[in-house]
Design a protein around this motif. Structure first.
Motif, short mmCIF file in Angstrom:
data_model
loop_
_atom_site.label_atom_id
_atom_site.label_comp_id
_atom_site.label_asym_id
_atom_site.label_seq_id
_atom_site.Cartn_x
_atom_site.Cartn_y
_atom_site.Cartn_z
N PHE A 152 0.84 -1.20 0.00
CA PHE A 152 0.00 0.00 0.00
C PHE A 152 0.87 1.26 0.00
O PHE A 152 0.67 2.16 -0.81
CB PHE A 152 -0.93 0.01 1.22
N VAL A 153 1.84 1.31 0.91
CA VAL A 153 2.69 2.50 1.03
C VAL A 153 3.46 2.76 -0.26
O VAL A 153 3.42 3.86 -0.82
CB VAL A 153 3.68 2.35 2.22
N TRP A 154 4.14 1.72 -0.78
CA TRP A 154 4.99 1.93 -1.96
C TRP A 154 4.17 2.17 -3.22
O TRP A 154 4.56 2.96 -4.09
CB TRP A 154 5.96 0.77 -2.14
N SER A 155 3.01 1.52 -3.35
CA SER A 155 2.17 1.76 -4.53
C SER A 155 1.53 3.14 -4.46
O SER A 155 1.35 3.80 -5.49
CB SER A 155 1.11 0.67 -4.70
N LEU A 156 1.22 3.61 -3.26
CA LEU A 156 0.66 4.96 -3.11
C LEU A 156 1.70 6.01 -3.49
O LEU A 156 1.39 6.96 -4.21
CB LEU A 156 0.19 5.16 -1.66
N ILE A 157 2.92 5.81 -3.02
CA ILE A 157 4.00 6.75 -3.36
C ILE A 157 4.26 6.72 -4.87
O ILE A 157 4.40 7.78 -5.51
CB ILE A 157 5.28 6.42 -2.56
N THR A 158 4.31 5.51 -5.45
CA THR A 158 4.55 5.39 -6.90
C THR A 158 3.42 6.05 -7.69
O THR A 158 3.68 6.75 -8.68
CB THR A 158 4.68 3.90 -7.30
N GLY A 169 3.83 17.18 -14.88
CA GLY A 169 5.19 17.39 -15.37
C GLY A 169 6.21 17.67 -14.27
O GLY A 169 7.27 18.24 -14.53
N VAL A 170 5.91 17.28 -13.05
CA VAL A 170 6.81 17.53 -11.91
C VAL A 170 7.51 16.23 -11.54
O VAL A 170 6.86 15.21 -11.30
CB VAL A 170 6.01 18.05 -10.69
N ASN A 171 8.84 16.25 -11.48
CA ASN A 171 9.61 15.08 -11.08
C ASN A 171 9.81 15.12 -9.57
O ASN A 171 10.74 15.73 -9.08
CB ASN A 171 10.95 15.04 -11.80
N ALA A 172 8.92 14.48 -8.83
CA ALA A 172 8.95 14.51 -7.37
C ALA A 172 9.55 13.21 -6.83
O ALA A 172 8.96 12.55 -5.97
CB ALA A 172 7.55 14.74 -6.83
N TRP A 173 10.73 12.84 -7.30
CA TRP A 173 11.34 11.58 -6.91
C TRP A 173 11.59 11.48 -5.41
O TRP A 173 11.69 10.39 -4.84
CB TRP A 173 12.65 11.36 -7.67
N MET A 174 11.68 12.63 -4.73
CA MET A 174 11.95 12.60 -3.29
C MET A 174 10.78 12.02 -2.48
O MET A 174 10.95 11.69 -1.31
CB MET A 174 12.27 14.01 -2.80
N LEU A 175 9.62 11.86 -3.11
CA LEU A 175 8.50 11.20 -2.43
C LEU A 175 8.89 9.80 -1.94
O LEU A 175 8.41 9.34 -0.91
CB LEU A 175 7.30 11.09 -3.36
N PHE A 176 9.77 9.15 -2.71
CA PHE A 176 10.17 7.78 -2.34
C PHE A 176 10.94 7.74 -1.02
O PHE A 176 10.96 6.71 -0.36
CB PHE A 176 10.99 7.14 -3.46
#
Length: 199
Positions: A152-158, A169-176
């Motif tokens: 749930f956590v990782w699929s929500l973040i993805t 168009g925002v690269n929000a890679w820090m969400l991970f």
């Protein structure tokens, strides 16, 4: 001859373990503290007659079984498997409903000439959430809970990352990075519950 308190205590322990429940999970189902369940199972006290009836109904046995010194929880294995299969079928139906809704929404976006395949990505955390809500009372093995909560956590973040990237168009890679402490919390919480149930 064993007294009634000790007999009921032994039978309650057998039944709870046959159903794969912890004391805390059983306490949650009947709105008691896990300490009360512990006292029942040690034969210190007995639940009132209404609670005993509710427990017998919950386990699919008679009151006579509950007070019988010859009762074996293995007699209820068939019922346990039946309840578990029933819950699995309901879970499959819940998942099918989530994915049916996802397909309907996707088809609707095609009709608007804006097909958002990202909806299928969002369906993964939605499926996990449905399972978490349905199985929250217990009966699910702790390792399976950890897997579903983690998924749930990782699929929500993805999903959030891809949504922001594709739609905005925002690269929000820090969400991970948020996933790392959340994963630790999931694992530690399950360990804390396990040790709390033993106390």
């Amino acid at each position: 001859m064993k007294d009634v308190k000790a007999t009921v205590a032994d039978n309650l322990v057998q039944l709870r373990k046959a159903y794969g429940l912890t004391q805390a999970q059983l306490a949650e189902k009947f709105n008691y503290s896990d300490k009360a369940i512990c006292r029942w199972e040690h034969g210190d006290t007995l639940p009132d007659i209404n609670t005993l009836c509710a427990l017998a109904d919950f386990y699919g046995i008679t009151m006579n079984d509950l007070v019988s010194p010859d009762f074996e929880a293995s007699e209820t294995d068939k019922e346990v498997r039946t309840v578990f299969k029933y819950r699995l079928l309901i879970s499959a139906m819940l998942l099918a409903a989530v994915w049916l809704l996802t397909v309907v929404v996707f088809i609707t976006t095609i009709a608007m000439a804006r097909p958002y395949w990202i909806i299928f990505v969002w369906a993964v955390p939605a499926s996990c959430l449905a399972l978490m809500r349905f199985w929250r009372g217990g009966l699910m093995h702790a390792a399976v809970k950890i897997i579903i909560y983690s998924l749930f956590v990782w699929s929500l973040i993805t999903s959030a990352f891809l949504h922001l990237l594709i739609i905005n168009g925002v690269n929000a890679w820090m969400l991970f990075l948020i996933g790392i402490p959340l994963e630790a919390i999931i694992i530690f919480w399950q360990q804390i519950k396990k040790y709390r149930d033993r106390i």
